[in-house]
Design a protein around this motif. Structure first.
Motif, PDB file in Angstrom:
ATOM      1  N   GLY A   1      -2.492  13.692  17.899  1.00  0.00           N
ATOM      2  CA  GLY A   1      -2.253  12.246  17.726  1.00  0.00           C
ATOM      3  C   GLY A   1      -0.652  12.003  17.188  1.00  0.00           C
ATOM      4  N   GLU A   2      -0.318  12.935  16.086  1.00  0.00           N
ATOM      5  CA  GLU A   2       0.844  12.459  15.484  1.00  0.00           C
ATOM      6  C   GLU A   2       2.024  12.520  16.321  1.00  0.00           C
ATOM      7  OE1 GLU A   2       0.718  15.148  12.226  1.00  0.00           O
ATOM      8  OE2 GLU A   2      -0.913  14.232  11.164  1.00  0.00           O
ATOM      9  N   LYS A   3       2.073  13.835  17.226  1.00  0.00           N
ATOM     10  CA  LYS A   3       2.999  13.968  18.065  1.00  0.00           C
ATOM     11  C   LYS A   3       3.120  12.903  19.285  1.00  0.00           C
ATOM     12  CE  LYS A   3       4.560  17.625  21.381  1.00  0.00           C
ATOM     13  NZ  LYS A   3       4.558  19.058  21.938  1.00  0.00           N
ATOM     14  N   LEU A   4       1.842  12.330  19.949  1.00  0.00           N
ATOM     15  CA  LEU A   4       1.708  11.492  20.759  1.00  0.00           C
ATOM     16  C   LEU A   4       2.327   9.993  20.295  1.00  0.00           C
ATOM     17  CD1 LEU A   4      -1.656  12.309  22.273  1.00  0.00           C
ATOM     18  CD2 LEU A   4       0.504  12.733  23.379  1.00  0.00           C
ATOM     19  N   ASN A   5       2.092   9.825  18.968  1.00  0.00           N
ATOM     20  CA  ASN A   5       2.790   8.694  18.213  1.00  0.00           C
ATOM     21  C   ASN A   5       4.190   8.547  18.379  1.00  0.00           C
ATOM     22  OD1 ASN A   5       0.425   7.444  17.665  1.00  0.00           O
ATOM     23  ND2 ASN A   5       0.178   8.475  15.752  1.00  0.00           N
ATOM     24  N   LYS A   6       4.857   9.792  18.267  1.00  0.00           N
ATOM     25  CA  LYS A   6       6.318   9.986  18.274  1.00  0.00           C
ATOM     26  C   LYS A   6       6.750   9.685  19.727  1.00  0.00           C
ATOM     27  CE  LYS A   6       6.708  12.919  14.317  1.00  0.00           C
ATOM     28  NZ  LYS A   6       7.087  14.384  13.838  1.00  0.00           N
ATOM     29  N   GLN A   7       6.361  10.487  20.639  1.00  0.00           N
ATOM     30  CA  GLN A   7       6.796  10.239  21.837  1.00  0.00           C
ATOM     31  C   GLN A   7       6.429   8.813  22.664  1.00  0.00           C
ATOM     32  OE1 GLN A   7       4.524  13.546  23.872  1.00  0.00           O
ATOM     33  NE2 GLN A   7       3.417  11.911  25.026  1.00  0.00           N
ATOM     34  N   SER A   8       5.652   8.068  21.966  1.00  0.00           N
ATOM     35  CA  SER A   8       5.361   6.424  22.478  1.00  0.00           C
ATOM     36  C   SER A   8       6.319   5.794  22.310  1.00  0.00           C
ATOM     37  CB  SER A   8       4.057   6.017  21.907  1.00  0.00           C
ATOM     38  OG  SER A   8       2.903   6.676  21.900  1.00  0.00           O
ATOM     39  N   ALA A   9       7.269   6.061  21.324  1.00  0.00           N
ATOM     40  CA  ALA A   9       8.584   5.189  20.895  1.00  0.00           C
ATOM     41  C   ALA A   9       9.504   5.130  22.103  1.00  0.00           C
ATOM     42  CB  ALA A   9       8.976   5.685  19.643  1.00  0.00           C
TER      43      ALA A   9
END
Length: 590
Positions: free
Chosen positions: A425-433
């Motif tokens: 989830g933390e990784k997906l939050n970063k790539q969402s940007a």
């Protein structure tokens, strides 16, 4: 045979004003008026008085008569019951002939029989093209002797024949149908184009022959005669393709062959053949909206035919097919185009529809799928879904994502726990940007955006589709599997990529929190949340689909979760998209 041809192109569908038509073009306006006259008479078509009771009647008569006598008696009965239809067919014929001579005083004098006996041609063949309505065909044949005798006195010295041409006319003589009396007509079924004969007769050179038969698009479009002779051949034989530098003759020949093959494999150029076919077909005179509706109906016809010809399999597989067939039939009903209309305009045939016409039904949205090329099957699935949405009136858009949703897990199923998914989830939050930041969303109130994963190793669905309507927004995930067959264990594992897990008690978990299924679900949920933020609307899951390239299994069970919002697309449910680029040898071995 020394016949003077009189060519009458029947327009049985109402012509619409073209988008680029000049309002001052009086000739087009006049032609439309006469086409509308033919259409007005066509709409007066009386209901056939010869209903299904002929099947029972045939069975009774066969006990006392041979097949030839049965057919003759049934045809005579049908002719007597359909005098209104026959009169209607004659009236339509005369209207078409009047349209042919309108505006030409000399032709009008000829039609009215004002010419002297020896001024008329000896033999005349009146050719009616696009006569694809079977009732019209039977009516004209029933009236053929009367028509030819009547018009021979005005048009010819010795002989007048009536020639009816159109797609699928052989259907009025299929077994069990009491059509027109065979004694009143002769049926000639034309075969598809033979490139070998064209090569033998010197009509096509070797370089052009090789290009047509090996070009990705040319070999598909050549299966239709009009597309071949009026589109593919003129392009490949054009002098522009032969221009080259100052090389030796042998090198020029090699360069020409390679160039022509590249042209035949380039869709935007070869697409001219399909567009020309539409312009010369009856649908070319329709409005753009109605033309698109007919092409969409042809797509649905092939899809439904592919699904209906499948034999019954296991209970859950058959239930999946029945459910999907019902959905497509509902779409077809809203399309408001009957199958008979498709036969009449030649977009589908009652026997085997050519690959070129399937390409047309797909609106060119198809691609080749080679063995072991999974990315090609993913592309085909996306194109099929896109075309299916187009047919339903969606504005469509394709987008390739920058990232994988989610990236491939580097742990086994048992090793993926809630802590591991939390780190995801933390990784997906970063790539969402950096995802979906520069997308121009369609402005229509009903649209579909089809997403392809950013990397081939993505753990979630290969194709993601956002459906937006005034009623709400929905998201679908499709996992694509390109195999000849499958093993039950493998098929169970495919659902994991869609975020669906099988519990120990046999039930299905649609929102797992651990294992590969939980990992995939977390990635797909993160994408759904991001998408909702980008369009500022609520989005719910509507379907999670597995698309496979092999046919529906008949004897082997296929695991399909018995829950709402889950389905499997077998090969039959990807028609005609999946078979458009698959060529089979014809009767000539070509």
């Amino acid at each position: 045979r020394d016949f003077l041809p009189v060519y009458l192109l029947l327009q049985l569908t109402p012509p619409g004003k073209q988008d680029n038509e000049d309002e001052n073009d009086t000739s087009k306006i006049e032609r439309r008026k006469h086409a509308l006259s033919v259409h007005d008479i066509y709409k007066q078509k009386p209901k056939s008085e010869f209903s299904c009771f002929h099947k029972v009647l045939r069975e009774k008569m066969q006990h006392h008569m041979n097949e030839k006598e049965v057919v003759g008696a049934l045809c005579s009965l049908k002719a007597k019951l359909n005098t209104n239809r026959n009169s209607w067919a004659k009236k339509l014929f005369e209207c078409a002939l009047n349209s042919f001579v309108t505006g030409d005083d000399n032709a009008m004098f000829w039609k009215e029989g004002i010419w002297g006996p020896y001024e008329r041609p000896e033999k005349v063949a009146v050719i009616l093209d696009e006569v694809t309505d079977l009732d019209l065909v039977e009516g004209l044949i029933a009236q053929s002797r009367e028509l030819t005798q009547e018009w021979k006195k005005k048009l010819a010295q010795k002989q007048l024949i009536l020639v009816l041409t159109g797609t699928g006319l052989d259907h009025f003589r299929y077994p069990g149908r009491a059509g027109s009396n065979p004694a009143y007509s002769r049926l000639i079924t034309l075969k598809g184009p033979s490139l070998n004969k064209l090569l033998e007769n010197g009509k096509v050179d070797k370089a052009t022959y090789n290009a047509i038969t090996s070009g990705l698009f040319s070999k598909i479009l050549m299966t239709n005669s009009r597309m071949l002779f009026r589109g593919v051949l003129p392009i490949l034989k054009h002098d522009f393709c032969k221009r080259d530098g100052d090389f030796k003759q042998e090198k020029k020949r090699q360069r020409l062959e390679e160039r022509l093959k590249q042209v035949g494999s380039f869709g935007p150029i070869m697409d001219y053949a399909a567009r020309f076919y539409v312009s010369q077909n009856t649908i070319g005179d329709m409005s753009r909206e109605r033309c698109n509706r007919f092409l969409g109906a042809a797509f649905l016809y092939h899809l439904i035919t592919g699904m209906q010809t499948t034999r019954q399999g296991k209970d859950n597989v058959t239930a999946n097919l029945t459910r999907e067939l019902g959905i497509v039939k509902n779409i077809q009903a809203r399309c408001d185009v009957e199958n008979e209309e498709l036969f009449r305009v030649g977009l589908v045939t009652r026997s085997t529809t050519s690959n070129a016409l399937k390409y047309l039904a797909c609106f060119g949205l198809s691609c080749q799928v080679r063995a072991q090329f999974g990315d090609e099957f993913e592309e085909l699935t996306a194109l099929h879904f896109l075309r299916l949405m187009e047919v339903q009136g969606y504005s469509v858009k394709r987008v390739t994502l920058r990232h994988a949703w989610p990236p491939k897990a580097n742990k086994s199923d048992n090793a993926i726990n809630e802590e591991y998914i939390q780190k995801l989830g933390e990784k997906l939050n970063k790539q969402s940007a950096t995802e979906l930041t520069d997308i121009i969303w369609p402005e229509s109130e009903k649209y579909c955006v089809i997403f392809s994963q950013g990397t081939p190793t993505a753990q979630g669905g290969d194709v993601l589709a956002l459906l937006v309507t005034p009623e709400g927004c929905k998201l679908e995930s499709i996992q694509c599997k390109h195999y000849k067959s499958y093993k039950r264990g493998d098929a169970l594992g495919w659902w994991l990529s869609l975020g669906i897990a099988r519990n120990k008690d046999g039930s299905w978990n649609m929102a797992p929190t651990e294992g590969k299924a939980g990992y995939s679900y977390a990635g797909l949920e993160a994408f759904r949340t991001l998408l909702a933020q980008r369009i500022n609307k609520d989005i719910v899951w509507v379907q999670r689909t597995i698309a496979v390239s092999f046919p529906m299994p008949l004897q082997i069970d296929f695991p399909i979760p018995e829950v709402k919002g889950v389905r499997v697309w077998f090969r039959e449910m990807l028609e005609p998209t999946i078979s458009t680029f698959e060529l089979r040898p014809n009767k000539n071995g070509e």
